[in-house]
Scaffold this active site. Sequence first.
Site, PDB file in Angstrom:
ATOM      1  N   ASP A  41       0.824  -1.208   0.000  1.00 46.31           N
ATOM      2  CA  ASP A  41       0.000   0.000   0.000  1.00 46.31           C
ATOM      3  C   ASP A  41       0.860   1.261   0.000  1.00 46.31           C
ATOM      4  O   ASP A  41       1.982   1.272   0.513  1.00 46.31           O
ATOM      5  CB  ASP A  41      -0.904   0.017   1.230  1.00 46.31           C
ATOM      6  CG  ASP A  41      -1.901  -1.132   1.237  1.00 46.31           C
ATOM      7  OD1 ASP A  41      -2.232  -1.624   0.154  1.00 46.31           O
ATOM      8  OD2 ASP A  41      -2.337  -1.520   2.336  1.00 46.31           O
ATOM      9  N   LYS A  42       0.302   2.322  -0.545  1.00 44.41           N
ATOM     10  CA  LYS A  42       1.004   3.606  -0.613  1.00 44.41           C
ATOM     11  C   LYS A  42       1.538   4.028   0.749  1.00 44.41           C
ATOM     12  O   LYS A  42       2.675   4.474   0.874  1.00 44.41           O
ATOM     13  CB  LYS A  42       0.055   4.670  -1.164  1.00 44.41           C
ATOM     14  CG  LYS A  42       0.641   6.076  -1.209  1.00 44.41           C
ATOM     15  CD  LYS A  42      -0.368   7.071  -1.766  1.00 44.41           C
ATOM     16  CE  LYS A  42       0.201   8.481  -1.784  1.00 44.41           C
ATOM     17  NZ  LYS A  42      -0.768   9.463  -2.334  1.00 44.41           N
TER      18      LYS A  42
END
Length: 337
Positions: free
Chosen positions: A157-158
Amino acid sequence: MPSEASLDAEDEGLEADACGLRRVALSPQDAGVRIDKALAAQLPELSRSRLQALIAEGRVSHAGRPVADASARAEPGDYLVEIPAPAPADPEPEAIPLVVLYEDAQLIVIDKPPGLAMHPAPRSATGTLVNALLHRCGASLSGIGGVARPGIVHRIDKDTSGVVVAAKTDLAHQALSALFAAHDIERVYVALTRSAPKPGRGTIEGAIARSTHDRKKMALVKSGGRHAVTHYAVERIFGRLDKPLAARVACRLETGRTHQIRVHLASKGAPCLGDPVYGAGVPAEPVRRAVAAAGLQRQALHAMVLGFRHPTTGETLRFESPLPADMARLEELLGEL
């Protein structure tokens, strides 16, 4: 992560209508056919892989609810397919600083900071790891991932930090993808959680699919979805042992699905601190103060260890990343509770 590693084909030249929606009426004859297949038959301008990607993003709905699984069986009735505006086809190289843990002619291993998206997407078209890799590696980057995702073998995930690997050749990409698909990869994450999962060591197992209530979330489902397994161990308790305020939890992935650790820990009543999506419930006041003092503005999740066999030499490579500053400071403050 394997599910995060599967790279759907990019749709080219797609022209959405004015509102970006397609309405598809499936008949009783379509009942029982895979949803992606039934929709593809009605929407020849969209490939099945494109439809699978749209379903995974929560952009396909039926009877007012997002479709959770592309492999589920179709039901008669109207389906709405939302088609986002096309993103630029070719990401541009950008001089984004990278912490490189290893690099050779075949691959590159990066210690990704929080806030850096893996590849361009509608809400992060620039400033991604792909843009940085194009600047550093240029034309040597593997093209298997498509023009928007060159070299990307797996994703985190970012706002999750930690170790990721990218392929610089098609040979490396194919070999690494095979390792991920066979679960022949060592992946250890560290989470700082609200409360602590019980028992202190165990395995969380449960299929994950797009939530039917919120397309931005994944959820454990009783049918459909993708099988997901997380092995966890509580490494440290903060607060009373019988009533922990927080914990440090090591998670070893057997599979890798979208948001897997965040969903699984939340299902045990111990979501990652700072998680804006799965962090239901309010931490105790001392924990809230520690989170604020540490400057944590994301889920407290870090990909600490990545180990795999080199695709050409067969050598076992293992990389470990220390906790980034926000999580390290938060752990220090929690230790004072």
